[in-house]
Design an enzyme around this catalytic site. Structure first.
Site, PDB file in Angstrom:
ATOM      1  N   CYS A  87      -5.199  -0.630  -4.237  1.00 25.08           N
ATOM      2  CA  CYS A  87      -6.237   0.388  -4.325  1.00 25.08           C
ATOM      3  C   CYS A  87      -6.130   1.145  -5.647  1.00 25.08           C
ATOM      4  O   CYS A  87      -6.346   0.573  -6.704  1.00 25.08           O
ATOM      5  CB  CYS A  87      -6.166   1.314  -3.101  1.00 25.08           C
ATOM      6  SG  CYS A  87      -7.652   2.307  -2.867  1.00 25.08           S
ATOM      7  N   HIS A 195      -5.920  -2.334   1.796  1.00 30.63           N
ATOM      8  CA  HIS A 195      -4.602  -1.746   2.038  1.00 30.63           C
ATOM      9  C   HIS A 195      -3.814  -2.573   3.055  1.00 30.63           C
ATOM     10  O   HIS A 195      -3.887  -2.299   4.253  1.00 30.63           O
ATOM     11  CB  HIS A 195      -4.753  -0.333   2.590  1.00 30.63           C
ATOM     12  CG  HIS A 195      -5.183   0.676   1.582  1.00 30.63           C
ATOM     13  ND1 HIS A 195      -4.297   1.487   0.912  1.00 30.63           N
ATOM     14  CD2 HIS A 195      -6.406   1.004   1.115  1.00 30.63           C
ATOM     15  CE1 HIS A 195      -4.953   2.288   0.081  1.00 30.63           C
ATOM     16  NE2 HIS A 195      -6.248   2.009   0.185  1.00 30.63           N
ATOM     17  N   GLU A 197      -0.785  -2.357   3.819  1.00 29.23           N
ATOM     18  CA  GLU A 197       0.185  -1.530   4.558  1.00 29.23           C
ATOM     19  C   GLU A 197      -0.466  -0.825   5.746  1.00 29.23           C
ATOM     20  O   GLU A 197       0.229  -0.332   6.624  1.00 29.23           O
ATOM     21  CB  GLU A 197       0.851  -0.519   3.606  1.00 29.23           C
ATOM     22  CG  GLU A 197       0.054   0.752   3.314  1.00 29.23           C
ATOM     23  CD  GLU A 197      -1.022   0.584   2.246  1.00 29.23           C
ATOM     24  OE1 GLU A 197      -1.289  -0.566   1.828  1.00 29.23           O
ATOM     25  OE2 GLU A 197      -1.607   1.606   1.827  1.00 29.23           O
TER      26      GLU A 197
END
Lengths: 230, 737
Positions: A87, A195, A197
């Site tokens: 990002c 993302h 994660e």
């Protein structure tokens, strides 16, 4: 020994804790790298996480690229060390010249936080080695400036060299050629807007980020092994 | 003759006289300005305090109740949760982007002031009608402001409400709730103790923005457009990057044990922060007005002392720790200046240089404790008796086309929520699409997962409260309890944001008093403590008061988080159960408002029945026995079913609904459950065992929304109307799905 992942912390970063949690959950060691230190502290891989480094004032990543840690990351990457920008981290890496292209405002001119469907376009990168080509992944996006663009020559090169690693299915932000993530020529530096994660558990709606982060940990482990061997 | 100074600052003649009595002399300009902001409605709650005292504030696990910067409850495993809700209505009406942005900024500071890391925001938003261009401009700006500030500062916005109604034309309600977590032992209070300790101002410079925000803007109604535009300089400007660094620096200072007390600067700026910390600690303070870093030249002391410049905190530190404090601030690149010294004697003195002239000297506590307390006149509206309302009100219109009436109520609000980061910190199990947000509960210091979750909901309903503020408010408490139940949570604490009209109107004060009583009754019935609140009066435009709009934020706990809550999911072939009993009463409903009907008598709320329904639903959800669960509220059973259908892309076929009054009634204590056929008997056994009435009303599946004898709609048409309403009205956003 667990691979050590350094997560860069700029003032204004905000995904650094999430990346650490995800890395640790998969058996890696995670530590923060302060932006003002001109070193990566001997880690095996570097993640430049999401957020708003230096407030994203001026332009996302435009100020962060001058932080002392970026020179150390340049050197680490030049040595073949695995580097992933997520990002805002992707934006920083393009501003720093570690990856080609740029991220402009989304097509709809709105911030967009939503689940995206990705398709793995290349498995020859430090972020996608544990995936299969064509594999679809549900991974959230969360950005205002995620609309990937580059000049036609660069796009041709990215395609010819199989350097588009992830594409959107149902392009949410107007990215050229549906690009969600790209890698450098040596394939050890990857930037992506989604993302991974945030997709580490069914409780959070998806665990499709796991194969991506496992790929990174494998690359970090290999790097750690190489260091020990040397 | 020119207007006396105290009046132009917003003080009444009586209030000015009280100040003379306190000081034993004429106050000077600076002193008057300080009293004017601290005794404003916004800061002093002078019209509401006599009523708020009736709210129940005690409860198991309450660590800090109302009156501090945030309420705090013990949520187990050594973790405390700090919760607060506030309004930023008036600034948002004048300058939507900055008004909303600084509302988020202010509430975050309230939370980390308590030593808590903010982990979630919620935004209950109310705007004028969608077909009004100005209301759309306000809505666009407010959502952009929350997005721009909240995303950048790095705190996820996990839910809220989005309501459009003409009662909010020109006067939007922009409420914001924040939840923070802290290790229980780190709780800090905003107080100054220890003579000789230093008051260190952290963060931004002080400018002329926001001067008089609490007195000029928040404590008066709006007039004509020209004078409203003049109020624009009273709106503060936000800098989320400064706030993000301020959060990290303050949490690091707290972790290092370097602060005695800490206080945010919000309404009334340095005057409030210095006097509040001093009076809480039973001390006084000397403040050097020259030591305050300024943004612009030539600022007068009264401007410096009342500026509402954002992103500032006041830390009370011991002199020996100052160097460490300054080092941490330097690391995070935030300004830190010693601007005050704690003194004994209780006086707040403003000095022109440490050894310079005394510019103001007032008892610190008098800015708070001596604030006026008003018993404003209260009067119920004419014809208020229930008999009158039953007999004299306009008759309820007949339903003409239930299908069309249903479509008119459908609106997907993801145009709003997709502009907010709602996932940061990896906690969000259920986000803005749910009846309540569900957040994994991790220890704020160690990161250890407790295997439990917190749930959060914000709820308001001005239509109910316009009909009956007392029962309406009680029904909102009940709705919150049920919203938490459908995600598997039990409620533990309440905060409230009370948005009302002009308190000088006796009918508005009656609405307020009734709402407080309704909240009290329901909270006592459900065993819920009220741990904090905010009052916003003067919500009016051109002389017309808004509908009374109490908004509640309720925190819940999921005791074992084993799965995601079922949400509004429908699976083809699964059976639909309606839990609870429908009262065929349309008064106060969204349907009635859409047909132009106001007034009447709200359906009854039986809190014992409600608690049983909520308990049974919670048991079924946490037990994983239901595949979908949705509470029935605005729009009634019809809208609840339609929402489940359009979100899932699965039709419904329903029967045994007697008429439009049953389909669109908003009577409380009801939920829809979707159940796989093979566990239907189990589910019904649980409901019967709990003594909760239910009915099999239909089945999920197909490509139509069908309610036998009432409506039959193609699902695709409903999906289109639902998805497109906001984007089309508000301008094209990037639409997903």
């Amino acid at each position: 020994m667990s691979p050590r992942v350094g997560v860069v912390l700029f003032p204004g970063s905000n995904c650094e804790m999430d990346v650490q949690e995800a890395v640790r959950g998969l058996g890696g060691d995670a530590e923060l790298l302060w932006h003002g230190d001109a070193t990566v502290g001997g880690v095996d891989a570097v993640v430049v996480p999401g957020g708003f480094a230096h407030g994203d004032y001026l332009r996302p990543g435009a100020i962060a690229r001058f932080s002392p840690v970026m020179a150390a990351i340049q050197a680490f990457a030049a040595d073949g060390g695995p580097v992933v920008g997520i990002c805002n981290g992707f934006q920083v890496l393009t501003e720093a010249g570690l990856l080609p292209g740029a991220l402009q405002k989304n097509r709809g001119l709105k911030f967009l936080c939503t689940m995206a469907t990705l398709e793995v376009a290349s498995t020859d990168s430090v972020l996608t080695s544990a995936c299969t080509v064509g594999q679809q992944l549900q991974v959230p996006i969360n950005h205002f400036e995620g609309n990937y663009t580059c000049d036609p020559e660069t796009l041709a090169a990215l395609r010819a060299e199989d350097r588009v690693v992830l594409r959107y299915v149902g392009n949410p932000n107007g990215s050229m050629d549906d690009i969600a993530g790209v890698c450098n020529e040596s394939r050890n530096v990857v930037g992506l807007m989604p993302h991974p994660e945030r997709a580490i558990s069914p409780l959070l709606g998806s665990d499709d980020g796991v194969p991506l982060l496992r790929s990174l940990l494998a690359a970090a482990g290999a790097a750690a092994g190489a260091t020990v061997g040397a | 003759m020119p207007e006396p100074l105290h009046r132009s600052l917003g003080l009444t003649d009586d209030e000015a006289e009280s100040i003379r009595q306190i000081l034993g002399r004429e106050p000077n300009h600076l002193e008057l300005a300080m009293y004017a902001v601290m005794w404003s409605e916004h800061c002093s709650y002078k019209s509401s305090r006599v009523h708020l005292k009736r709210l129940p504030t005690e409860g198991e696990g309450v660590l800090v109740g109302p009156g501090e910067n945030a309420g705090v409850v013990d949520v187990g495993d050594g973790i405390a949760a700090a919760l607060r809700i506030e309004s930023h209505n008036h600034p948002s009406a004048i300058e939507p982007y900055q008004g909303a942005a600084t509302g988020a900024g202010g509430i975050l500071r309230d939370i980390f002031t308590m030593g808590a890391r903010p982990i979630a925001l919620m935004d209950p938003l109310r705007f004028g009608s969608l077909d009004d261009a100005r209301s759309r401009w306000i809505a666009e700006g407010v959502v952009s402001g929350i997005s721009g500030y909240g995303n950048s500062v790095g705190v996820p916005t996990v839910g809220g409400e989005t309501v459009f109604d003409e009662t909010y034309a020109d006067n939007p309600l922009v409420n914001v709730l924040c939840l923070g977590l802290l290790p229980k032992e780190r709780l800090v209070l905003g107080q100054a103790t220890g003579v000789g300790n230093l008051a260190v101002l952290l963060g931004s410079t002080t400018g002329r923005d926001g001067i008089g925000g609490v007195s000029v803007l928040a404590s008066a109604g709006f007039g004509d457009e020209e004078s409203d535009a003049d109020k624009r300089p009273s709106v503060q400007v936000g800098d989320p990057f400064e706030e993000k660094r301020l959060i990290e620096a303050c949490l690091e200072l707290l972790d290092a044990g370097l602060v005695v007390g800490i206080q945010d600067l919000g309404g009334a700026g340095i005057t409030c922060a210095t006097s509040e910390t001093a009076s809480r600690g039973g001390m006084g303070m000397d403040v050097d007005v020259r030591a305050i870093p300024l943004r612009e030249e030539g600022m007068e002391p009264f401007e410096i002392m009342t500026s509402e410049s954002q992103e500032r905190m006041l830390a009370i530190v011991e002199p020996g720790g100052l160097d460490q404090v300054l080092a941490i601030c330097e690391k995070w690149e935030i300004r830190a200046s010693v601007i005050g010294k704690v003194t004994d004697g209780g006086a707040l003195r403003i000095l022109d240089g440490w050894d310079g002239e005394v510019l103001a000297e007032v008892p610190a506590a008098s800015l708070h404790d001596a604030a006026p307390l008003y018993h404003r006149p209260i009067a119920a509206p004419a014809g208020w008796s229930e008999a009158d309302r039953r007999l004299a009100g306009p008759p309820m219109p007949e339903s003409v086309d239930a299908g069309k009436e249903l479509l008119d109520m459908l609106a997907d609000t993801s145009w709003v929520s997709s502009q907010y980061d709602h996932q940061l910190f990896l906690n969000t199990v259920e986000g803005p699409a749910g009846d309540a947000a569900v957040l994994r509960l991790k220890h704020p210091a160690t990161g250890a997962d407790t295997g439990r979750a917190l749930a959060l909901t914000t709820d308001g309903n001005h239509r109910w409260c316009a009909v009956d503020p007392r029962r309406g408010t009680a029904m909102i408490v009940a709705e919150s309890v049920l919203n938490l139940a459908v995600v598997g949570a039990r409620p533990v604490a309440v905060v409230n944001c009370l948005n009302f009209g002009n308190p000088e109107h006796p009918e508005v004060m009656w609405q307020f008093s009734e709402a407080v009583d309704g909240m009290t009754e329901a909270c006592l019935a459900f065993g819920l403590p009220v741990i904090g609140g905010n009052v916003s009066f003067y919500n009016e435009s051109r002389g017309s008061d808004i509908d009374p709009t109490p908004v509640l934020g309720v925190l819940g706990v999921v005791d074992r988080l084993e799965r995601r809550p079922p949400g509004t999911t429908l699976v083809a072939g699964h059976r639909l159960l309606l839990v609870g009993v429908t009262q065929p009463e349309l008064s106060g409903s969204l349907w009635a408002r859409n047909q132009g009907h106001r007034g009447g008598v709200l359906p009854a709320l039986d809190t014992a029945v409600h608690a049983a329904v909520a308990g049974a639903v919670r048991t079924l959800v946490t037990g994983g026995l239901v595949s979908g669960a949705h509470d029935v509220s605005s729009g009634g059973l019809g809208l609840a079913l339609a929402e489940m259908a359009v979100r899932s892309g699965v039709g419904v076929s329903v029967a045994r609904i007697a008429g439009a009054a049953e389909l669109f009634s908003e009577s409380p204590s009801r939920a829809i459950l979707a159940v796989a056929p093979e566990v239907l008997t189990n589910v019904e056994n649980v409901l019967e065992h709990a003594g909760v009435p239910y009915a099999r009303i239909g089945v999920a599946g197909g490509d139509r929304i069908t309610v036998k004898d009432l409506l039959d709609l193609p699902l695709a048409e409903a999906v289109g109307v639902w998805r497109d309403r906001l984007p089309h009205a508000l301008g094209e956003g990037t639409v997903q799905g």
